[in-house]
Structure formats: structure tokens, C-alpha cells
Scaffold this active site. Structure first.
Site, short mmCIF file in Angstrom:
data_model
loop_
_atom_site.label_atom_id
_atom_site.label_comp_id
_atom_site.label_asym_id
_atom_site.label_seq_id
_atom_site.Cartn_x
_atom_site.Cartn_y
_atom_site.Cartn_z
N ASP A 82 33.70 -34.45 9.34
CA ASP A 82 32.87 -33.29 9.07
C ASP A 82 31.95 -33.02 10.26
O ASP A 82 31.63 -33.91 11.02
CB ASP A 82 32.01 -33.53 7.83
CG ASP A 82 32.87 -33.76 6.61
OD1 ASP A 82 33.94 -33.15 6.54
OD2 ASP A 82 32.47 -34.57 5.76
N ASP A 88 21.00 -34.84 10.62
CA ASP A 88 21.76 -35.96 10.02
C ASP A 88 21.61 -37.21 10.88
O ASP A 88 21.41 -38.31 10.40
CB ASP A 88 23.27 -35.69 9.99
CG ASP A 88 23.65 -34.44 9.26
OD1 ASP A 88 22.93 -33.45 9.40
OD2 ASP A 88 24.67 -34.47 8.57
N GLU A 111 27.41 -42.82 6.14
CA GLU A 111 28.35 -41.71 6.29
C GLU A 111 28.40 -41.24 7.74
O GLU A 111 29.40 -40.70 8.19
CB GLU A 111 27.92 -40.58 5.36
CG GLU A 111 28.96 -39.49 5.25
CD GLU A 111 28.47 -38.31 4.46
OE1 GLU A 111 28.06 -38.50 3.31
OE2 GLU A 111 28.51 -37.20 5.01
N GLU A 112 27.33 -41.45 8.47
CA GLU A 112 27.26 -40.96 9.84
C GLU A 112 27.80 -41.93 10.88
O GLU A 112 27.73 -41.66 12.07
CB GLU A 112 25.81 -40.60 10.19
CG GLU A 112 25.23 -39.46 9.37
CD GLU A 112 26.04 -38.18 9.47
OE1 GLU A 112 26.76 -37.98 10.46
OE2 GLU A 112 25.98 -37.39 8.51
N ASP A 134 24.06 -42.26 2.57
CA ASP A 134 24.31 -40.95 3.15
C ASP A 134 22.93 -40.45 3.57
O ASP A 134 22.13 -40.03 2.73
CB ASP A 134 24.94 -40.00 2.12
CG ASP A 134 25.22 -38.63 2.72
OD1 ASP A 134 24.83 -38.40 3.88
OD2 ASP A 134 25.83 -37.79 2.03
N LEU A 136 21.65 -37.88 5.13
CA LEU A 136 21.23 -36.51 4.82
C LEU A 136 22.39 -35.78 4.16
O LEU A 136 23.31 -35.31 4.83
CB LEU A 136 20.77 -35.79 6.09
CG LEU A 136 19.75 -34.70 5.81
CD1 LEU A 136 18.50 -35.24 5.14
CD2 LEU A 136 19.37 -33.99 7.09
N ASP A 137 22.33 -35.74 2.85
CA ASP A 137 23.41 -35.12 2.08
C ASP A 137 23.14 -33.62 1.91
O ASP A 137 22.00 -33.21 1.72
CB ASP A 137 23.48 -35.79 0.70
CG ASP A 137 24.58 -35.19 -0.13
OD1 ASP A 137 25.74 -35.24 0.29
OD2 ASP A 137 24.27 -34.65 -1.22
N GLU A 293 28.14 -41.72 -1.57
CA GLU A 293 27.64 -40.68 -2.46
C GLU A 293 27.93 -41.00 -3.93
O GLU A 293 27.03 -41.07 -4.77
CB GLU A 293 28.27 -39.33 -2.08
CG GLU A 293 27.82 -38.85 -0.71
CD GLU A 293 28.71 -37.77 -0.09
OE1 GLU A 293 29.94 -37.82 -0.28
OE2 GLU A 293 28.18 -36.89 0.60
P1 AHM Z 1 31.60 -27.79 -0.63
O1 AHM Z 1 30.90 -26.89 0.33
O2 AHM Z 1 33.01 -28.07 -0.28
O3 AHM Z 1 31.45 -27.32 -2.05
O4 AHM Z 1 30.84 -29.19 -0.51
C1 AHM Z 1 29.58 -29.40 -1.06
C2 AHM Z 1 29.36 -30.87 -1.21
C3 AHM Z 1 28.05 -31.21 -1.86
O5 AHM Z 1 28.18 -31.38 -3.25
C4 AHM Z 1 27.65 -32.47 -1.15
O6 AHM Z 1 26.27 -32.64 -1.16
C5 AHM Z 1 28.15 -32.23 0.24
O7 AHM Z 1 29.31 -31.44 0.08
C6 AHM Z 1 28.52 -33.49 0.94
O8 AHM Z 1 28.74 -33.25 2.28
P2 AHM Z 1 27.71 -33.79 3.41
O9 AHM Z 1 27.36 -35.20 3.04
O10 AHM Z 1 28.47 -33.69 4.67
O11 AHM Z 1 26.51 -32.91 3.39
MG MG Z 2 26.93 -36.27 1.71
#
Ligand code: AHM
Ligand code: MG
Length: 353
Positions: A82, A88, A111-112, A134, A136-137, A293
Site C-alpha cells: 500500500d 505513517d 504494518e509499516e 498498525d 497509523l490506521d 488490525e
Molecule cells: P477501503 O478504502 O478499501 O474501503 O479500505 C478502508 C480500510 C479501513 O477500514 C482501514 O482502516 C484501512 O483500510 C486500512 O488501511 P491502512 O492501514 O493502510 O490505513
Molecule cells: Mg491499517
């Protein structure tokens, strides 16, 4: 010490100090709860203090992100493929810094970071715990000022204290967590955590810089009026998931989806509801990570009386044996009554499809 006694003790403390019109800070609360663990050496308590401090620093940066040149994409991909944004990386660094200096933690998986981050023992301490996080989620919400979160989980290590930690210390089922929690950077900043004896929430009072007990002994309602899913992917979902969505839509249930799992799960924890991130044809296990997560949030939601299952096999999330650090998992999490409704729906449709 059983769960009931742990919760009762938290409530007694809250009540005693509340009636004295006295706030209870996170540090006081954590220290008070140490006696719930008969053989506790104070290490877990120290670790929770350190996480509490690190997230205050992250919170400061999240709040001023619009003012300094910390926004924007760092121009790299994280280990899960991602896009990474600068905040983050900052949050990851601050958590690592705090855990590295404390001596209570022997390693971090985040996660990073592609790989685990072993921490050398400090002052001869042989730390027993590893942290998964994680940092910064919900990072796609950074530059639009929408709620973000930090998620963390703490495991007791499997490898021998004194040695470098190993991957097996992190690849443990969610049911083996000794503590888990999250921080929500929203209209206020909240830290919610559990050590397996009830769930308690603390709101950051910016005037004194302390998290103060604001949500003692959180219990998730058995049923709610809202469901949460990225319905934009509807066409790519499995038929059974589509029919479950249709069922709620026909029942005039409200849809709420923030795109920050912490914020969506937090709302559900307080008001009831169900959050789903199911697999799609191209991503059979969906997007969310088991270790960073889904496990910590599932463990916490279960502690509050809720439920979390795999979106296809219906296996309890916290019973899944992880095989990879960045493993993804399809999830349905929230109010017990609604997750069970989802389960019945999936089973029914499995039988008739
Ligand atoms: P989406 O945009 O495919 O719906 O994804 C949203 C989801 C959230 O529920 C979650 O917080 C986030 O993706 C996790 O991704 P990251 O940790 O990279 O922010
Ligand atoms: Mg996340």
C-alpha cells in the site's frame, strides 16, 4: 483473577474516585490494575505506560499535520503493497523509539515494516513481551482531516528471554494476546484497551496532557442499527455477502463507513453494529491484516462482549493460526447478535447456493 472480578475492580476504582469528583489518569489506572495479575513484575504495566506516551506524541503530530510539511506521500510502498504517507512513517518511528528505550519490549512487528524489529535488552532487563501494531490506521484520511487510529497488541514471547526475538513470537493466535487496544484521533483523542479483563476507554485532556478514564467497562450492545462496509465493492463480493447486504438494505438499516477501521469499530463498540471487510474475487482475503488490525480489535471486541469471525469460513478470528507477518484476513466484527446473523446467513446460503 477472573474477568468478572477484574471488571468489578475497575468499576470500584472508577466509582470511588468519581464520587470524590476526582479524575483517574491512564497511568494511575494501569498501575492500579497491575495487582489483577498475581505474578506481574510490572513489565506489562511499564509497556502500557510507554505506549500511552508514544501515542501522545503521535497525537500531537496528527493534530498539527495540516500546519507543518509532514503531509503527503512518502513516495514508497509499505510491505503490504500500500501507498505510505509521511505521517505513517512518523508514527512508526515514535512507537519504535518509545519501545526501544523502555526495556520492556524485545521486539516489534508493524504494518509499516517488512520484517520484525528486534530490540536489544536495556540495562540487563530480559523483556518478555513483543508488540504488534498498525501505527497509523486509515491513512487515506490523513489529508482530509478525517479520524485516524493506532492499533496495538502485546504478546508474551515464545522464544527464550535474553535471546533475540524471532518471527514465531509474533505469529501467535489473537487469543494469545495479553493486551490489545487502539487510539482514535477524532474530535477528541481516545485510548481504549484491554488486558483480558474488560475494556476501558480514556479521553485525552489536552489541558493537562493526560488520558483520563471516561468510558469504564465498555460493553458492546447486542444489536445495533447500522452496518459498515465498503459497498462500492458490491459487485465484486461473494453472492452470500451480497445477499446479506441486500437483507440489511431492505430492512432499512443505515450504512456508515468512515474508511478508518478504528473509527468504524469504535462507533460500533459504543452504539452496536457490524463492520465487514470481506474478500473479493481479486483479493480473496480482503485488505485488512490479521496481525496488526484484525487480531487486536477482535480480541478487544470479544472482551466487550462482541464477536469477530472470518468472512468466509466463519472461524473465530482470534483462533486463526497466522503463517505470515503481513497476512490479510476477511472479517465480520461487531455486536454478537449481528455477527451471528451474518453467520446464519452465510451458512444458509452456503447450503442453498
Ligand atoms: P477501503 O478504502 O478499501 O474501503 O479500505 C478502508 C480500510 C479501513 O477500514 C482501514 O482502516 C484501512 O483500510 C486500512 O488501511 P491502512 O492501514 O493502510 O490505513
Ligand atoms: Mg491499517
Amino acid at each position: 483473577m477472573n474477568v468478572g472480578r477484574g471488571r468489578a475492580s475497575a468499576f470500584r476504582l472508577f466509582h470511588k474516585l468519581y464520587t470524590m469528583s476526582r479524575i483517574i489518569t491512564l497511568d494511575e489506572f494501569i498501575t492500579h490494575r497491575q495487582k489483577d495479575f498475581p505474578y506481574a513484575s510490572g513489565e506489562l504495566t511499564g509497556l502500557l505506560h510507554d505506549i500511552g506516551l508514544a501515542v501522545k506524541i503521535v497525537n500531537r503530530e496528527v493534530n498539527k499535520a495540516g500546519l507543518v510539511n509532514i503531509l503527503g506521500k512518502a513516495g514508497s510502498d509499505n510491505a503490504s503493497g500500500d501507498e505510505v504517507q509521511k505521517l505513517d512513517l512518523y508514527a512508526n518511528e515514535k512507537l519504535l523509539e518509545s519501545l526501544r528505550n523502555s526495556g520492556e519490549c524485545c521486539g516489534v512487528a508493524s504494518e509499516e515494516m517488512e520484517d520484525i524489529f528486534p530490540i536489544q535488552s536495556v540495562k540487563g532487563k530480559q523483556s518478555q513481551y513483543v508488540v504488534v501494531c498498525d501505527p497509523l490506521d486509515g491513512s487515506s484520511n490523513i489529508d482530509v482531516n478525517v479520524s485516524l487510529g493506532t492499533i496495538f497488541g502485546i504478546y508474551r514471547r515464545k522464544s527464550h528471554p535474553g535471546e533475540n526475538c524471532r518471527q514465531e513470537d509474533f505469529l501467535q493466535k489473537g487469543s494469545k494476546l495479553v493486551a490489545a487496544g487502539y487510539v482514535l484521533y477524532g474530535t477528541s483523542t481516545l485510548l481504549v484497551y484491554t488486558t483480558g479483563k474488560g475494556v476501558n476507554g480514556f479521553t485525552l485532556d489536552p489541558s493537562i496532557g493526560e488520558f483520563c478514564l471516561s468510558h469504564p467497562d465498555i460493553r458492546i450492545p447486542e444489536y445495533g442499527k447500522q452496518y459498515s462496509i465498503n459497498q462500492g465493492y458490491y459487485r465484486r463480493f461473494d453472492e452470500r455477502v451480497k445477499r446479506f447486504i441486500d437483507h440489511y438494505s431492505e430492512a432499512h438499516m443505515s450504512l456508515r463507513y468512515i474508511g478508518s477501521m478504528v473509527a468504524d469499530v469504535h462507533r460500533i463498540l459504543l452504539k452496536g453494529g457490524i463492520f465487514l471487510y470481506p474478500g473479493t474475487e481479486d483479493r480473496p482475503e480482503g485488505k485488512l491484516r490479521l496481525l496488526y488490525e484484525c487480531n487486536p480489535l477482535s480480541y478487544l471486541v470479544e472482551q466487550a462482549g462482541g464477536k469477530a469471525v472470518h468472512g468466509g469460513s466463519l472461524e473465530r478470528i482470534t483462533d486463526i493460526e497466522p503463517v505470515q507477518l503481513h497476512q490479510r484476513v476477511s472479517i465480520a466484527i461487531g455486536s454478537k447478535g449481528m455477527v451471528e446473523e451474518f453467520e446464519r446467513f452465510v451458512q444458509q446460503k452456503t447450503a442453498s447456493v
